[in-house]
Design a protein around this motif. Structure first.
Motif, mmCIF file in Angstrom:
data_model
loop_
_atom_site.group_PDB
_atom_site.id
_atom_site.type_symbol
_atom_site.label_atom_id
_atom_site.label_comp_id
_atom_site.label_asym_id
_atom_site.label_seq_id
_atom_site.Cartn_x
_atom_site.Cartn_y
_atom_site.Cartn_z
ATOM 1 N N SER A 1 0.764 -1.186 -0.022
ATOM 2 C CA SER A 1 -0.038 -0.072 -0.014
ATOM 3 C C SER A 1 0.787 1.321 0.027
ATOM 4 C CB SER A 1 -1.009 0.059 1.181
ATOM 5 O OG SER A 1 -0.125 -0.084 2.407
ATOM 6 N N THR B 1 -4.686 1.383 1.417
ATOM 7 C CA THR B 1 -4.464 0.423 2.416
ATOM 8 C C THR B 1 -5.063 -0.692 2.492
ATOM 9 O OG1 THR B 1 -5.482 1.544 3.997
ATOM 10 C CG2 THR B 1 -3.209 2.029 3.894
ATOM 11 N N GLY B 2 -6.240 -0.885 1.841
ATOM 12 C CA GLY B 2 -7.268 -1.680 1.786
ATOM 13 C C GLY B 2 -7.793 -1.832 3.408
ATOM 14 N N THR B 3 -7.667 -0.751 4.016
ATOM 15 C CA THR B 3 -8.249 -0.877 5.430
ATOM 16 C C THR B 3 -9.214 0.248 5.574
ATOM 17 O OG1 THR B 3 -6.673 0.799 6.336
ATOM 18 C CG2 THR B 3 -6.327 -1.776 6.634
ATOM 19 N N GLY C 1 -10.910 -10.623 3.917
ATOM 20 C CA GLY C 1 -9.457 -10.467 3.768
ATOM 21 C C GLY C 1 -9.269 -9.290 2.788
ATOM 22 N N GLU C 2 -10.301 -9.221 1.910
ATOM 23 C CA GLU C 2 -10.075 -7.903 0.997
ATOM 24 C C GLU C 2 -9.511 -6.508 1.672
ATOM 25 O OE1 GLU C 2 -9.263 -7.655 -2.560
ATOM 26 O OE2 GLU C 2 -8.914 -9.570 -1.728
ATOM 27 N N SER D 1 -9.691 -4.863 5.595
ATOM 28 C CA SER D 1 -9.905 -5.061 6.999
ATOM 29 C C SER D 1 -10.349 -3.882 7.723
ATOM 30 C CB SER D 1 -8.289 -5.676 7.513
ATOM 31 O OG SER D 1 -8.035 -6.799 6.883
ATOM 32 N N VAL D 2 -11.052 -4.261 8.712
ATOM 33 C CA VAL D 2 -11.522 -3.115 9.543
ATOM 34 C C VAL D 2 -11.047 -2.733 10.829
ATOM 35 C CG1 VAL D 2 -14.029 -2.658 10.825
ATOM 36 C CG2 VAL D 2 -13.832 -3.987 8.472
ATOM 37 N N PHE D 3 -10.906 -1.516 10.946
ATOM 38 C CA PHE D 3 -10.235 -0.993 12.356
ATOM 39 C C PHE D 3 -11.245 -0.621 13.042
ATOM 40 C CE2 PHE D 3 -6.101 0.056 10.300
ATOM 41 C CZ PHE D 3 -5.322 -0.836 11.053
ATOM 42 N N ARG E 1 -2.934 6.079 10.193
ATOM 43 C CA ARG E 1 -3.019 4.579 9.529
ATOM 44 C C ARG E 1 -3.022 4.715 7.993
ATOM 45 N NH1 ARG E 1 -2.742 2.515 14.842
ATOM 46 N NH2 ARG E 1 -0.638 1.477 14.643
ATOM 47 N N ARG E 2 -3.529 5.753 7.493
ATOM 48 C CA ARG E 2 -4.002 5.921 6.017
ATOM 49 C C ARG E 2 -5.201 4.972 5.670
ATOM 50 N NH1 ARG E 2 -1.202 9.513 7.140
ATOM 51 N NH2 ARG E 2 0.443 10.456 6.086
#
Lengths: 343, 343
Positions: free
Chosen positions: B64, B70-72, B99-100, B102-104, B125-126
């Motif tokens: 990323s 970032t995919g988050t 998995g694609e 992810s969740v904070f 964390r972008r």
DNA sequence: GAAAACAGTGAAAAGCTTTTCACACAATCT
DNA sequence: AGATTGTGTGAAAAGCTTTTCACTGTTTTC
């Protein structure tokens, strides 16, 4: 898509932008912001000023690329709508501190394929550690993958003694419950337990039994009555117990739903709760316990504390200090209206 | 701390390790693994083989860093123990795919300072986007920061019309509820609503009122009765309504707790639910609804669907397509034992 | 047979931060 | 005065991946 804010500075300013604005090199900015490096105080102040005005926040991705630690942790639960995993998660989030460590939440929905998948995804995100929150107190198989990061099992312990687990002290809770009734002069106590395939049910009974035996007492009917976790089971079971001993003066219940069934049935049948018969629940499930008539005295599992402990143990493990074994969290008694001294 | 697994390969192998083992350059490995680049099929197969045996997973941080995404995603809730935010979160997690993305997870506990802090941490964390899950349906102030990423408000809408919000269709739910009772030949219907400071309470009443008016009916007592969200309020209110109209044949309730109080009181007072009086709840809060006698018919808010929609809207926004405005999710009726045609 | 196209591969840059090392210059010591 | 110490700064590498560009050979085309 980059939104420019009032001051004209992009919110995603990088360290280079700060360096350019301050007329110094990138490394000077880094050092100026870090404290503990030799930088001219004036330069440092100026750089900090500019960094602030640009809303510069270091890109943690890049930071961790360098440090090897991401400051992230995976929280893998098996049952998000479970009433148990949520408080544990909250406690963990709490212990991780505001912003210091961020938590990736995943729900495996009780499916081990899904679980594996999530673990891999978390691994590719280079989390520093993993907390696995179970949905029942039954021991579970440890993750099958050999992991390069530490793992802590919460609520449901790992079945392997080499892992780190944190659970609620159900045996102690059973003792605590029994002693509460005994100390209010109850000596004809029944136990209406939950589903016997749950370790939580049998452990609580074991603790309570030990306390009764110490007083040379035994449960009404000779032993605990196992059934399900529902109100209906509570209603049926308490009527059965009264048919065995019409002078029963206390009932311990496997959870609050059962206890609610018990007080409902007793009220319908004209018994005085708590004076004639005291009833004690378990779980401190507020929405049931506080709405019962009378509100339920119950045992609280301190689940947030459990979650905090799990997080602390994970921290220690990340720092290389693996406190293996199963750690128990003490329960506490919540006194509401369904228990009292005997009249 | 790096644990070596059975095959002797560290689980944190990098692309360089793969390259070395395969005797090719790093870039060849990257291309071989990516499909769509010109690589000799034999080389590709060999590289894939080796990558697999080394358990190589690309470091998403580094990926990323390069791609800018970032995919988050950040999920900011104000009330984790709330019964509403959890299903919304599950739905969102669901839509983000395994998995694609992810969740904070962050919990602001209703504190806006905390919220700001979390937002900053997530920004550093972008994360690619943000979902804000409220704990009541009342509109909330939008985040005060100018953000470089899209935001979707779920359950509680933003008070700004330029934001993207997803909410439950409470007015429609009120209509749906009223029509259900009307269609089973009820024409003396009371409404026991929740706390009038909640938008959810007034919206549901508004919908139900509209349906009654369309049939030239009105509520028992002339209008809905507002109170709290508790069983006790339900018990008291239904007795009051019966004193106004002893032939009342249907009761709509603001939530399931109220409905449960209603059926409890009616059972105690000897009324036949559902035949003489039908009772309808709201929320489909299983633990209350299924344990009532009889089990409650109720309105389900489709909260998971709401969460999924929020996630989808966020995706669209990340791709540059901001569907601003408030999107409503339809409710659905759950038929259990507390409603029936009139005898 | 020379020029052009092509296949396969590697070198290198970019992305952002931290940290080490080296450099230039000023101040102190012998 | 020459040598040493100290101060502040910048260049560069490292961390991991992706992508672009360039470079060999080989094959095709005129």
């Amino acid at each position: 898509m980059t939104i420019i804010n009032d001051s004209g500075a992009s919110l995603t300013a990088t360290i280079r932008d700060v360096a350019a604005a301050a007329g110094v090199s990138v490394s000077t900015v880094s050092k100026a912001l870090s404290d503990g490096y030799r930088v001219n105080p004036e330069t440092r102040a100026r750089v900090k000023e500019i960094a602030k005005s640009l809303h510069f926040t270091p890109n943690r991705q890049a930071q961790s690329l360098h440090s090897g630690r991401t400051g992230t942790v995976g929280l893998l639960t098996s049952d998000l709508d479970g009433r148990f995993s949520i408080p544990v998660m909250m406690g963990a989030e709490d212990a991780f501190g505001l912003g210091e460590v961020s938590v990736f939440l995943c729900d495996a929905r009780g499916d081990s394929i899904r679980e594996q998948h999530h673990v891999r995804a978390l691994l590719s995100r280079r989390v520093d550690g993993l907390i696995i929150v179970g949905d029942s107190t039954n021991p579970r198989d440890p993750l099958s993958l050999a992991l390069p990061i530490p793992v802590v099992y919460a609520y449901a312990p790992s079945s392997s003694p080499d892992d780190i687990s944190v659970i609620s002290d159900n045996v102690g809770a059973g003792r605590q419950a029994a002693e509460h009734l005994i100390s209010s002069q109850r000596d004809r106590i029944g136990y209406i337990a939950g589903d016997p395939t749950f370790r939580a049910a049998t452990d609580r009974v074991a603790g309570a039994t030990a306390s009764l035996v110490a007083q040379e007492l035994e449960f009404v009917g000779g032993s605990a009555l196992y059934g399900g976790w529902t109100e209906e089971w509570g209603r049926n079971a308490v009527r059965h117990l009264l048919s065995v001993d019409s002078l029963m003066d206390g009932v311990l219940c496997g959870n609050d739903a059962i206890a609610r069934g018990v007080v409902d049935a007793l009220r319908e049948d004209g018994y005085d709760v708590p004076r004639a018969i005291s009833v004690l629940g378990h779980d401190n499930w507020e929405l049931i316990a506080t709405q019962a008539r009378p509100p339920l005295s119950t045992i609280d599992m301190n689940l947030e504390e459990l979650g905090r402990n799990a997080a602390r143990l994970l921290f220690r493990a990340i720092d290389g200090d693996r406190a293996i074994g199963t750690h128990e969290v003490k329960t506490r008694l919540i006194h509401r209206g369904s228990t009292s001294p005997k009249y």
